[in-house]
Design a protein around this motif. Structure first.
Motif, PDB file in Angstrom:
ATOM      1  N   MET A  39      54.341 -17.616  34.399  1.00  0.00           N
ATOM      2  CA  MET A  39      53.848 -18.372  35.563  1.00  0.00           C
ATOM      3  C   MET A  39      52.360 -18.082  35.749  1.00  0.00           C
ATOM      4  N   ASP A  40      51.534 -19.139  35.762  1.00  0.00           N
ATOM      5  CA  ASP A  40      50.092 -18.924  35.853  1.00  0.00           C
ATOM      6  C   ASP A  40      49.660 -18.667  37.294  1.00  0.00           C
ATOM      7  N   ILE A  41      48.382 -18.265  37.425  1.00  0.00           N
ATOM      8  CA  ILE A  41      47.821 -17.934  38.731  1.00  0.00           C
ATOM      9  C   ILE A  41      46.623 -18.831  38.994  1.00  0.00           C
ATOM     10  N   LEU A  42      46.555 -19.396  40.185  1.00  0.00           N
ATOM     11  CA  LEU A  42      45.404 -20.176  40.615  1.00  0.00           C
ATOM     12  C   LEU A  42      44.724 -19.436  41.751  1.00  0.00           C
ATOM     13  N   LYS A  43      43.425 -19.126  41.573  1.00  0.00           N
ATOM     14  CA  LYS A  43      42.677 -18.472  42.642  1.00  0.00           C
ATOM     15  C   LYS A  43      41.869 -19.522  43.386  1.00  0.00           C
ATOM     16  N   ILE A  44      42.045 -19.526  44.699  1.00  0.00           N
ATOM     17  CA  ILE A  44      41.460 -20.564  45.544  1.00  0.00           C
ATOM     18  C   ILE A  44      40.512 -19.944  46.560  1.00  0.00           C
ATOM     19  N   ALA A  45      39.324 -20.499  46.682  1.00  0.00           N
ATOM     20  CA  ALA A  45      38.396 -20.100  47.739  1.00  0.00           C
ATOM     21  C   ALA A  45      38.601 -21.036  48.923  1.00  0.00           C
ATOM     22  N   THR A  46      38.543 -20.482  50.114  1.00  0.00           N
ATOM     23  CA  THR A  46      38.652 -21.312  51.311  1.00  0.00           C
ATOM     24  C   THR A  46      37.319 -21.317  52.049  1.00  0.00           C
ATOM     25  N   ALA A  47      37.006 -22.442  52.661  1.00  0.00           N
ATOM     26  CA  ALA A  47      35.758 -22.558  53.405  1.00  0.00           C
ATOM     27  C   ALA A  47      35.983 -23.483  54.586  1.00  0.00           C
ATOM     28  N   GLY A  48      35.550 -23.053  55.740  1.00  0.00           N
ATOM     29  CA  GLY A  48      35.672 -23.873  56.936  1.00  0.00           C
ATOM     30  C   GLY A  48      34.834 -23.289  58.039  1.00  0.00           C
ATOM     31  N   SER A  49      34.316 -24.140  58.890  1.00  0.00           N
ATOM     32  CA  SER A  49      33.498 -23.663  59.993  1.00  0.00           C
ATOM     33  C   SER A  49      34.364 -22.981  61.043  1.00  0.00           C
ATOM     34  N   VAL A  50      33.720 -22.273  61.948  1.00  0.00           N
ATOM     35  CA  VAL A  50      34.440 -21.582  63.007  1.00  0.00           C
ATOM     36  C   VAL A  50      35.275 -22.579  63.810  1.00  0.00           C
TER      37      VAL A  50
END
Length: 413
Positions: free
Chosen positions: A1-12
């Motif tokens: 099973m592979d791994i996906l690394k995700i960055a999250t970005a959002g304003s306050v």
């Protein structure tokens, strides 16, 4: 099973922590005591719903302010794949934290508030994803419940974001737009009846389909981390070079050259976990033995003869500065590329990015969280390749020579 690394970005207050908490809840990734805490805390605040932001805002100051400050890795999985979310702060004061969190990510979720649309922070977050070469982006338009799940509002935001993409001149991005309500769970795991006009996939299903396969790089680069000399009776002449293939692959029989010395030899054998193998591929660790006795030290690099890559003592790069004191011409730092560290001196700072307009302006210094163009003089040469062509070589960190703290991160251009 592979791994996906995700960055999250959002304003306050865009609901990023709530979105991540919702995903953890829907994938049964919250422990029983965590869920009990969320239920009790939500009830004590008088909410008639579960405040899923409590699942991720781990610091006391984050909970008090309702914002994300630190960068944390959050793990969850589905039947299809495993995920790591690099939960980074969205406030401009913590730009450096987002750069750090997104630096190893394969995909990014950029969260918007449907009531606000594309704002200054959205532009900043998109710029950083492009600075880091992230090609897979999911634009989650959150709080659709607060605009009555209005399709016209969604369409306007999509159009505004597409204009932002056009202004960057990007044509090779995989960008998906999705209307969601993290609070109510609309379009998170299953498609919502509130958005019959939306023809795409639910967020989690979308994340499961993103191609997580890392691009195979043509340049064969092996960086030496440790020289193994047992000096035992059985292994009296053993001289192995343990390290990692940064890009490409290394095979038994390959003719190699050593950087920076320029000496040449041929790969006699390769070992991995003490067992002989015929080759090492990108990101694999192992030990290489050469046919000739060559002086090689930690930080040196083995390149196959067909690998064409420049080296230089003067480089130009985009730098994100992470120290309270400014970066100016004349400052001495250590530059570290992988594990190869050299003494460096800043020749000049030519410009910095206006994070509101995303235009560059002339500058002679970079302050905390600034991103700008810097020219650096090195005591010894390093391998030079643009970050876009080879992110394994094209990135480096700057280290304060007095405190040994990471002072900045750079991307060759």
């Amino acid at each position: 099973m592979d791994i996906l690394k995700i960055a999250t970005a959002g304003s306050v207050d865009d609901g990023k922590s709530t979105l991540i908490g919702r995903i953890l809840y829907e994938t049964n990734s919250l422990k029983e005591d965590q869920l009990e805490h969320i239920e009790a805390k939500s009830k004590s605040k008088g909410y008639d719903y579960l405040d899923f932001s409590l699942a991720t805002d781990g610091l006391l100051t984050e909970r008090e302010q309702g914002i994300t400050i630190d960068v944390s890795n959050i793990y969850f999985s589905t039947e299809v794949r495993r995920f790591i979310i690099a939960d980074s702060p969205g406030h401009e004061e913590y730009t450096r934290n987002m750069v750090t969190g997104a630096s190893t990510s394969q995909a990014a979720i950029i969260l918007l508030d449907a009531r606000k649309g594309v704002i200054k922070q959205t532009k900043r977050h998109f710029f950083i994803t492009q600075l880091l070469g992230i090609k897979h982006i999911v634009v989650a338009i959150n709080k659709m419940d607060l605009v009555g799940f209005d399709k016209a509002t969604y369409d306007t935001i999509v159009s505004d974001f597409q204009q932002l993409i056009t202004s960057f001149g990007k044509t090779d991005l995989n960008i998906q737009f999705i209307p969601v309500s993290a609070l109510q769970g609309d379009n998170i795991v299953t498609l919502s009846k509130q958005t019959p006009w939306y023809e795409g996939q639910a967020l989690l299903r979308l994340l499961e389909t993103i191609d997580a396969q890392e691009k195979a790089l043509a340049q064969d680069i092996f960086q030496v981390q440790y020289v193994i000399r047992p000096r035992t009776t059985e292994l009296h002449d053993y001289r192995g070079f343990a390290g990692k293939v940064r890009s490409g692959d290394i095979q038994v029989g390959d003719a190699v050259k050593v950087f920076p010395s320029g000496r040449t030899s041929k790969v006699k054998s390769i070992e991995k976990y003490g067992e002989p193998v015929s080759a090492l591929s990108q990101n694999e660790n192992g030990t290489i033995l050469l046919e000739d006795e060559i002086d090689i030290s930690r930080g040196d690099t083995l390149l196959t003869q067909q690998t064409q890559i420049a080296d230089s003592k003067i480089i130009k790069a985009n730098v994100c500065w992470m120290q309270p004191d400014s970066l100016t011409a004349g400052r001495k730092v250590f530059l570290q590329q992988g594990i190869h560290r050299v003494i460096a001196k800043v020749k000049s700072v030519s410009n910095k990015l206006n994070l509101e307009t995303l235009e560059t302006t002339e500058a002679s210094a970079l302050n905390l969280n600034d991103i700008g163009q810097v020219e650096i003089q090195l005591a010894n040469p390093i391998l030079v390749e643009t970050y876009e062509n080879n992110p394994k070589i094209g990135a480096f960190i700057l280290i304060d020579e007095l405190t040994n703290n990471t002072a900045g991160v750079g991307f060759l251009n």
